[in-house]
Write a protein that holds these residues in place. Structure first.
Motif, PDB file in Angstrom:
ATOM      1  N   ASP A  91      42.840  33.681  44.192  1.00 59.30           N
ATOM      2  CA  ASP A  91      42.469  34.106  44.928  1.00 59.30           C
ATOM      3  C   ASP A  91      42.400  35.742  44.119  1.00 59.30           C
ATOM      4  O   ASP A  91      41.276  36.221  45.226  1.00 59.30           O
ATOM      5  N   ALA A  92      41.294  35.200  42.979  1.00 59.05           N
ATOM      6  CA  ALA A  92      40.546  36.957  42.945  1.00 59.05           C
ATOM      7  C   ALA A  92      39.086  36.760  42.708  1.00 59.05           C
ATOM      8  O   ALA A  92      38.330  36.029  43.876  1.00 59.05           O
ATOM      9  N   THR A  93      38.828  38.155  43.449  1.00 62.47           N
ATOM     10  CA  THR A  93      37.646  38.468  43.875  1.00 62.47           C
ATOM     11  C   THR A  93      36.650  37.914  43.003  1.00 62.47           C
ATOM     12  O   THR A  93      35.716  37.536  43.966  1.00 62.47           O
ATOM     13  N   SER A 132      39.907  31.188  53.369  1.00 61.17           N
ATOM     14  CA  SER A 132      41.135  31.141  54.007  1.00 61.17           C
ATOM     15  C   SER A 132      41.670  32.646  54.093  1.00 61.17           C
ATOM     16  O   SER A 132      41.024  33.426  53.288  1.00 61.17           O
ATOM     17  N   ALA A 133      42.817  33.071  54.659  1.00 62.03           N
ATOM     18  CA  ALA A 133      42.800  34.304  55.425  1.00 62.03           C
ATOM     19  C   ALA A 133      43.156  35.378  54.066  1.00 62.03           C
ATOM     20  O   ALA A 133      42.321  36.351  53.879  1.00 62.03           O
ATOM     21  N   LYS A 134      43.116  35.002  52.892  1.00 64.12           N
ATOM     22  CA  LYS A 134      44.087  36.129  51.775  1.00 64.12           C
ATOM     23  C   LYS A 134      42.797  36.077  51.250  1.00 64.12           C
ATOM     24  O   LYS A 134      42.619  37.099  49.930  1.00 64.12           O
ATOM     25  N   VAL A 135      41.413  35.141  50.725  1.00 69.54           N
ATOM     26  CA  VAL A 135      40.284  35.763  50.132  1.00 69.54           C
ATOM     27  C   VAL A 135      39.468  36.386  50.578  1.00 69.54           C
ATOM     28  O   VAL A 135      38.363  36.693  50.282  1.00 69.54           O
ATOM     29  N   ASP A 145      32.156  45.836  44.711  1.00 69.95           N
ATOM     30  CA  ASP A 145      32.186  46.270  42.835  1.00 69.95           C
ATOM     31  C   ASP A 145      32.752  46.012  42.149  1.00 69.95           C
ATOM     32  O   ASP A 145      32.874  46.475  41.130  1.00 69.95           O
ATOM     33  N   VAL A 146      33.250  44.970  42.756  1.00 64.04           N
ATOM     34  CA  VAL A 146      33.934  44.144  41.564  1.00 64.04           C
ATOM     35  C   VAL A 146      33.474  43.089  40.967  1.00 64.04           C
ATOM     36  O   VAL A 146      33.070  42.268  41.880  1.00 64.04           O
TER      37      VAL A 146
END
Length: 229
Positions: A91-93, A132-135, A145-146
Motif C-alpha cells: 500500500d506504499a505511495t 482500495s480505501a487504504k491506498v 511529493d513522495v
C-alpha cells in the motif's frame, strides 16, 4: 474462446497459481464476469491481452520477466484499450502512484473481500477509477511529493482527488453514507437529500454490498476511511 458479449471479459495475471485459483473461485459464479485467459508473468500477460482483447486485465504488481508496472506500460504502449486493475499486497505511495502513471485504472489490495473485488472490476470496466480505501490517500495532492529516490517520476497526470471512486460508490451513495455516519435516520436522510425513503433504503443496500459494511458502526468506520466525516 467464446463468451457472452454482455459479460465483462477478464485476463488475470499472477505468478502464484494459488492466487489465480482464488481469484477464479471468487469470480466464476458472478454472472456478468468471465475470465477468458490467465498468465503467470508479465510477458505472458502482454501476449494474452493482445490476443484476447479483454475488457479488464488484473495485474499482480510483483511478477517475473515484467512486473505489473512494466506490464501496464507495455499494454498501453501497444495501444490496448482494456482497463487495468492492479493487485498488490503493497500500500506504499510510490507503488500506487507508479501504477496510475503506468496507466492503471485501479489499485486493489489483495486482502480485499470478494464483494470489493467484483465491485472494483465492474467500476473500472464501466470507465471509472477504483482504489482500495487504504491506498486512496496516496492520490491526494500532498502525496505527490513522495517519489522514489531511484526514479524522480513526474506524477502530474494523477487523477484529481474528486475523481477517486473508492469502493465504487457513486456521489449519491457517498452522500447517504456520510449521513448514516452522522447518525441520521432514513427519513431524515431522505428529507435532506430530497429523495424518497425507498431510494435511501436502496442506496443503503448498495453501500453495504459494495463496502461489506453490515451495520452502522462498520459503515461509520468506512465513512471515516473515505474522509466523509
Amino acid at each position: 474462446m467464446s463468451f457472452n458479449s454482455t459479460q465483462i471479459s477478464i485476463v488475470i495475471a499472477d505468478d502464484h497459481e494459488v492466487v489465480r485459483d482464488g481469484i477464479r473461485a471468487r469470480l466464476q459464479e458472478v454472472a456478468d464476469l468471465k475470465i477468458i485467459a490467465e498468465a503467470k508473468n508479465g510477458s505472458e500477460a502482454v501476449d494474452q491481452v493482445s490476443r484476447y482483447d479483454p475488457d479488464v486485465v488484473m495485474l499482480d504488481i510483483s511478477m517475473p520477466i515484467l512486473n505489473g508496472l512494466e506490464t501496464a506500460r507495455k499494454i498501453r504502449e501497444n495501444g490496448q484499450a482494456c482497463k487495468i486493475l492492479m493487485l498488490s499486497i503493497y500500500d506504499a505511495t510510490e507503488y500506487v502512484q507508479g501504477a496510475v502513471k503506468a496507466g492503471a485504472n485501479g489499485y486493489l489490495l489483495k486482502d480485499a473481500s470478494a464483494k470489493e473485488m467484483v465491485s472494483a472490476i465492474r467500476s473500472v470496466a464501466a470507465g471509472g477509477l477504483y482504489f482500495s480505501a487504504k491506498v486512496a490517500p496516496s492520490l491526494m495532492p500532498q502525496a505527490n511529493d513522495v517519489k522514489s529516490s531511484a526514479n524522480q517520476t513526474d506524477f502530474s497526470t494523477l487523477p484529481e482527488p474528486k475523481k477517486i471512486c473508492t469502493y465504487g460508490l457513486s456521489t449519491r451513495e457517498r452522500q447517504v453514507l456520510r449521513a448514516i455516519a452522522q447518525g441520521l435516520a432514513n427519513k431524515e436522510i431522505a428529507l435532506n437529500l430530497s429523495i424518497s425513503v425507498r431510494t435511501v433504503e436502496s442506496h443503503r443496500l448498495n453501500i453495504r454490498e459494495k463496502t461489506g459494511g453490515g451495520n452502522t458502526a462498520q459503515l461509520t468506520r468506512i465513512a471515516s476511511e473515505l474522509q466523509l466525516i
